[in-house]
Design a protein around this motif. Structure first.
Motif, PDB file in Angstrom:
ATOM      1  N   SER A  88       5.386  -1.827  -0.878  1.00 22.77           N
ATOM      2  CA  SER A  88       4.172  -1.051  -1.152  1.00 22.77           C
ATOM      3  C   SER A  88       4.449   0.061  -2.153  1.00 22.77           C
ATOM      4  CB  SER A  88       3.628  -0.460   0.147  1.00 22.77           C
ATOM      5  OG  SER A  88       3.192  -1.458   1.034  1.00 22.77           O
ATOM      6  N   TRP A 136       2.711   0.525  -5.802  1.00 23.22           N
ATOM      7  CA  TRP A 136       2.047   1.807  -6.069  1.00 23.22           C
ATOM      8  C   TRP A 136       2.560   2.411  -7.377  1.00 23.22           C
ATOM      9  CZ3 TRP A 136       4.022   7.052  -4.811  1.00 23.22           C
ATOM     10  CH2 TRP A 136       3.035   8.033  -4.919  1.00 23.22           C
ATOM     11  N   PRO A 187      -1.322   2.181   0.341  1.00 19.94           N
ATOM     12  CA  PRO A 187      -1.190   1.671   1.704  1.00 19.94           C
ATOM     13  C   PRO A 187      -0.724   2.749   2.675  1.00 19.94           C
ATOM     14  CG  PRO A 187      -0.277   0.111   0.144  1.00 19.94           C
ATOM     15  CD  PRO A 187      -0.595   1.356  -0.636  1.00 19.94           C
TER      16      PRO A 187
END
Length: 281
Positions: free
Chosen positions: A252, A256, A164
């Motif tokens: 995020s 990840w 992202p």
């Protein structure tokens, strides 16, 4: 999983310690594009080591290994391999191989990869009470089977190489991944406020630049980009006062990192089987 944050925090601390011990190598590779290039370069090296019919590491084979990702062009790959010689992650090509321009991954690079994967396997062990890191420590030959599987699972996964935007504004910069690790670590045991902000105290471009061996201007640009996305902020203008990270950025980041650890977990199982077969042959 309940222990995920604990395992991830431990890994981040250990990775930052490696950055401090090997700044010349790690600060350059703490950028997602270069991380992918070195991972795939090492994968090609180990695959050829296990099976001499497999292609050796070269600019052409490395470019082919990342085909479809858009990570780098031919000139970028060639420049990257030259830089790897400078930071001693590949050896200078011998007179016999220089015409073919086939660099060889250095022993130092292999040792650093053993440390890197050991750290992440330890994180997995903390999450599910496994013994992967101990297995790798007992059998370092497992590395040649594990690393290529891990590299191909992560480096060719869009969820990993194209995270992202709020994560990407760090990971696409020199030392950016290390800086992101340190910022998220600062949120440990802190709860967000009603506006989705996790307060972490002073965040100084000058301090981060000194710690991670990059210019203050470079860090300031990174923080400014993150700030424009609402991923980080301060109580005062000009990045003054107490700083905060948004829960969007931390969420995020966790997803990840989960992509990486999930890929490593699967790779470990596959590599252990292949390693056992290879030892019986």
């Amino acid at each position: 999983m309940p222990n995920f944050s604990t395992g991830l925090s431990c890994a981040a601390q250990d990775l930052l310690s490696v950055h401090s011990a090997h700044p010349a190598q790690v600060h350059y590779l703490a950028c997602i594009r270069r991380w992918i290039l070195i991972q795939m370069a090492i994968a090609l090296h180990f695959e050829h080591q296990i099976d001499r019919t497999r292609a050796q590491l070269s600019p052409k084979t490395l470019l082919g290994a990342i085909d479809g990702t858009g990570i780098a062009c031919r000139n970028t790959v060639q420049a990257f391999l030259r830089e790897m010689v400078r930071v001693q992650l590949t050896d200078q090509p011998s007179r016999e191989t220089i015409r073919q321009r086939s660099p060889r991954v250095s022993e130092k690079c292999e040792r650093l990869m053993l440390v890197y994967l050991g750290i992440n396997l330890h994180a997995l062990d903390l999450i599910d009470h496994g013994n992967r890191s101990a297995t790798l420590a007992r059998s370092p030959g497992l590395l040649a089977h594990l690393q290529p599987i891990f590299a191909r699972r992560t480096c060719l996964s869009r969820a990993w190489y194209d995270p992202p935007t709020e994560v990407r504004c760090f990971t696409h910069c020199t030392s950016g991944s290390s800086i992101l690790h340190s910022l998220v670590l600062a949120t440990q045991d802190r709860q967000p406020d009603g506006d989705g902000r996790i307060w972490i105290g002073t965040v100084s471009a000058a301090d981060l630049s000194q710690r991670y061996k990059v210019s203050a201007a470079h860090v300031a640009r990174m923080l400014s980009t993150a700030g424009s996305l609402g991923a980080i902020g301060w109580t005062g203008p000009g990045r003054r006062g107490n700083g905060w990270l948004s829960t969007r950025l931390t969420g995020s980041y966790l997803l990840w990192q989960a992509e990486k650890l999930a890929a490593l977990s699967i790779a470990f199982q596959e590599a252990r089987t292949a390693f056992k077969v290879a030892r019986r042959i």
